[in-house]
Design a protein around this motif. Sequence first.
Motif, short mmCIF file in Angstrom:
data_model
loop_
_atom_site.label_atom_id
_atom_site.label_comp_id
_atom_site.label_asym_id
_atom_site.label_seq_id
_atom_site.Cartn_x
_atom_site.Cartn_y
_atom_site.Cartn_z
N SER A 41 -0.38 4.88 -9.23
CA SER A 41 0.17 5.70 -8.15
C SER A 41 -0.04 7.15 -8.55
O SER A 41 -0.04 7.48 -9.74
N ASP B 289 -3.49 -1.94 -6.65
CA ASP B 289 -2.23 -2.46 -6.11
C ASP B 289 -1.58 -3.56 -6.95
O ASP B 289 -0.56 -4.13 -6.58
N GLU C 130 -2.19 0.15 5.14
CA GLU C 130 -1.15 1.15 4.86
C GLU C 130 -1.63 2.22 3.87
O GLU C 130 -1.23 3.39 3.94
N TYR C 131 -2.52 1.82 2.96
CA TYR C 131 -3.05 2.79 2.00
C TYR C 131 -3.95 3.80 2.70
O TYR C 131 -3.94 4.99 2.37
N LYS D 142 0.83 11.33 -7.83
CA LYS D 142 1.87 12.20 -7.27
C LYS D 142 1.42 13.64 -7.08
O LYS D 142 2.13 14.45 -6.49
N LEU E 40 -3.73 11.31 4.78
CA LEU E 40 -2.91 12.50 5.02
C LEU E 40 -3.26 13.65 4.08
O LEU E 40 -2.95 14.80 4.37
N PHE E 41 -3.90 13.36 2.96
CA PHE E 41 -4.23 14.44 2.02
C PHE E 41 -5.32 15.32 2.61
O PHE E 41 -6.36 14.82 3.05
N ARG F 164 -9.23 8.37 11.51
CA ARG F 164 -8.36 9.34 10.85
C ARG F 164 -9.12 10.59 10.42
O ARG F 164 -8.61 11.43 9.67
N GLU G 141 -2.33 16.60 -4.14
CA GLU G 141 -2.43 17.82 -3.32
C GLU G 141 -2.80 19.04 -4.16
O GLU G 141 -3.20 20.07 -3.63
N SER H 125 -3.63 4.79 5.78
CA SER H 125 -2.73 5.70 6.50
C SER H 125 -2.18 6.77 5.56
O SER H 125 -2.13 7.94 5.89
N ARG H 126 -1.79 6.33 4.37
CA ARG H 126 -1.16 7.24 3.42
C ARG H 126 -2.16 8.25 2.85
O ARG H 126 -1.91 9.45 2.85
N TYR H 127 -3.29 7.76 2.40
CA TYR H 127 -4.24 8.66 1.71
C TYR H 127 -4.99 9.55 2.68
O TYR H 127 -5.45 10.63 2.29
#
Length: 212
Positions: free
Chosen positions: A44, A35, A66-67, A46, A73-74, A100, A49, A69-71
């Motif tokens: 970062s 970070d 927040e990281y 992209k 999702l993969f 999660r 997936e 939450s974001r990661y």
Amino acid sequence: MNIAVSILTSNYDEEETIERINKTDASELHVDVMDGHFVSNKTSFKHLEKSKKKLDIHLMVSRPFEYISRYALFKNAEYIVIHVELEDNLEDLLSYIKSRGLKCGLAINPNTPISQLNPYLELIDEVLMMSVEPGLGAQKMLDNVEDRLLELVDIRNKGYNFRIVVDGGVNDQTINRVKMADVVVSGSFICKSEDYQKQLDQLRLSKDEKKC
Ligand code: DX5
Ligand code: ZN
């Protein structure tokens, strides 16, 4: 021992690196998230997936919520690992990772006493033992790694279930020093070459050759 490939330091861009790893028999992809605050570099990604491998996500960040939450999702994300050096409420963060649907782990820096993990040993699925200072690929494996690994293995033998992953400076000259690990992360040794599978084969060969 399984080998995870870190995509931090590569001759190719992120997408091509991931596609090259997909074609190997590496067991998983190690994702180094930085970070610019917990460590001075920033990363970062992209194209995660595109990975056909499971993801072990190493968060080198000061504010993991927040990281996570974001990661999470993969679809291939399997483990999310946060650092034990954080001052946040680690129990809440570990529970959040589990809520999660992922496995959770703690990473520990080379100079942090292993005993700092003690309060969390029942809660975690992985200890990511840093064998270099976090923040940069292609560093030299530090001298205290064997002792720390032994200490961790002894603790686990008391009845815990976490896997032990060693991260940093793993190459064909050093892999034999960390063969007690369940998984080793190797980045530049694999991704700074043209033939990733050959490097993986070389790592395994070096580990077995020097067994005595
Ligand atoms: C360091 C990272 C490691 C590292 C691995 O902050 O966590 O994953 O980049 O790469 P090599 O194998 O190049 O040390
Ligand atoms: Zn890492």
